[in-house]
Design an enzyme around this catalytic site. Structure first.
Site, PDB file in Angstrom:
ATOM      1  CE  LYS A   1      -2.709   2.938   3.192  1.00 43.60           C
ATOM      2  NZ  LYS A   1      -1.795   3.923   3.559  1.00 43.60           N
TER       3      LYS A   1
ATOM      4  CB  CYS B   1      -5.458   7.524   9.515  1.00 36.18           C
ATOM      5  SG  CYS B   1      -5.629   6.409   8.250  1.00 36.18           S
TER       6      CYS B   1
END
Length: 443
Positions: A23, A121
């Site tokens: 990722k 996040c």
């Protein structure tokens, strides 16, 4: 409608799963394709949300992105790159921070870039100031506009000598993506040197970039007028592999992670062994398992590569809650990464978070009132509860705690986990987890 995962805990995870491209590399390699004057092919691409987001952003800017139905390989053709509207960018970016990395390549390709106000996040302050300062040093003009920031370079980007106050992965990526086609030489001091950074450099070198990684975290880039395409197989996701390793420990299971690469996980492997985890390292992956008996506590500090990755910390904290004794974890990369422990405490874990630096050396968060150290006492029996996923790694950590707990847990907000864990519910099923996925209106 939102997804709800019902987890009936107490079942050891056992079996074989695989991890694909990282990722932390794949979306950036996709962005790098914008720098070329011919198509690129990216292999080993995972089916994760971040790939979908970057695909949409590239397509908005006129880049053709074609996925091979059989292999999943992506062919990216930037030859018709163009400007996209701010509203479209904002709609497709969501809470992703990827748009900031498009700036350098877009300026080279079409002369300007726009990025919406960014999310991400909630694990700490990830300011884009590093990125904007980097772009300014290349000669970019940064203008705040309604809904975001417009960036241009009337004279083109110029090579610069840049020193980062902290080896930020994102800022290092920004320099690499901006400097390869800038006029002149760029010297970056204080660079991040994670394996994903080195793999991005390999991508850019295949395109024709001239990049030297030197000692003392220094990277030297000689700008070139044009770049071609690349054909590249992304390195495997070491963060996902480490998360499944922790899941094997927490559930007293036995998981073979196909694709896990020893060379990029050496610090994790040492720590896993110190705790008492078992493993078999093979050519095509690593088997992680709980060998029986007690797990050992330890003292751990996160750090930039080659230290213990911050993304490995949260799943490992769950494992340490089951160790026999007191463990101390000092987080030095993100200041608010222990927010996820509140749910673990409700599940029965004995975790205390502190503002002090409980590590060998004081870190940059020590005098800033952040709860960035944790004391974990175990073993503590876990019990099922209601959980709302706070962030990517914390969410997976909650999930493996629920899998180990006695009773049933309902986990909401799991769509966040899709950002970095490919088909994770399918993998759980393959490992024998007792889970059900449903949808809720949230009313």
């Amino acid at each position: 409608m939102s997804s709800v995962l019902t987890v009936r805990g107490g079942v050891p995870l056992a079996g074989r799963i695989s991890v694909r491209g990282a990722k932390n590399l794949v979306p950036k390699a996709m962005v790098a394709a914008l720098l070329g004057n011919s198509p690129s092919v990216l292999r080993n691409v995972p089916e994760i949300k971040d790939v979908e987001v970057v695909t949409s952003l590239l397509q908005l800017h006129g880049v053709s992105v074609v996925k091979d139905a059989d292999t999943g390989d992506l062919t990216l053709d930037p030859q018709h790159a163009t400007t996209a509207s701010s509203s479209e960018i904002d709609a497709h970016a969501g809470d992703s921070r990827i748009p900031i990395l498009l700036c350098g390549p877009l300026i080279h390709a079409i002369g300007e870039a726009f990025i919406p106000d960014l999310g991400g996040c909630k694990i700490g302050d990830r300011p884009i100031d590093f990125h904007l300062n980097v772009l300014r040093q290349f000669g970019a003009v940064v203008e705040k506009r309604p809904g975001g920031i417009h960036i241009s370079a009337p004279r083109g980007l110029q090579g610069a000598k840049i020193s980062l106050p902290y080896p930020s992965v994102g800022a290092t990526e920004q320099v690499l993506l901006s400097a390869t086609r800038a006029e002149g030489i760029t010297e970056l001091i204080g660079a991040a040197v994670e394996p994903e950074i080195i793999d991005l450099i390999a991508v850019l070198q295949k395109m024709g970039a001239i990049i030297n990684v030197q000692s003392e975290r220094t990277i030297r880039i000689e700008g070139v007028k044009s770049l071609g395409g690349y054909v590249h197989r992304a390195l495997p996701d070491r963060n996902e592999a480490a998360s499944w390793a922790s899941a094997a420990l927490v559930t007293r299971g036995d998981i073979f992670v196909q694709g896990a690469a020893q060379r990029d996980m050496m610090t994790f492997i040492n720590t896993f062994r110190k705790i008492g985890g078992g493993m078999d390292i093979e050519e095509d992956g690593i088997r992680f398992y709980h060998p029986g008996g007690k797990l050992s506590p330890l003292v751990l500090e996160t750090d930039v590569h080659p230290g213990f990755m911050t993304d490995w910390q949260q799943p490992l904290v769950v494992a340490l809650s089951q160790a026999d004794g007191v463990s101390i974890v000092h987080e030095t990369v993100y200041e608010n990464r222990f927010g996820f422990t509140e749910a673990l405490s409700r599940m029965g874990a004995n975790i205390q978070v502190h503002r002090e630096c409980l590590g060998s050396t004081p870190c940059r968060f020590g005098q800033r009132n952040f709860r960035h150290s944790a004391v974990i006492s175990g073993p503590a029996p876990l019990r099922g509860t209601e959980i709302d996923v706070p962030d990517l790694r914390g969410g997976f950590s909650h999930l493996i705690a629920a899998l180990a707990a006695t009773g049933t847990s309902r986990v909401t907000g799991i769509d966040v986990i899709n950002r970095g864990y490919e088909r994770f519910t399918d993998k759980l099923a393959a490992l024998g987890a007792d889970v059900d996925l449903s949808t809720s209106s949230g009313v």
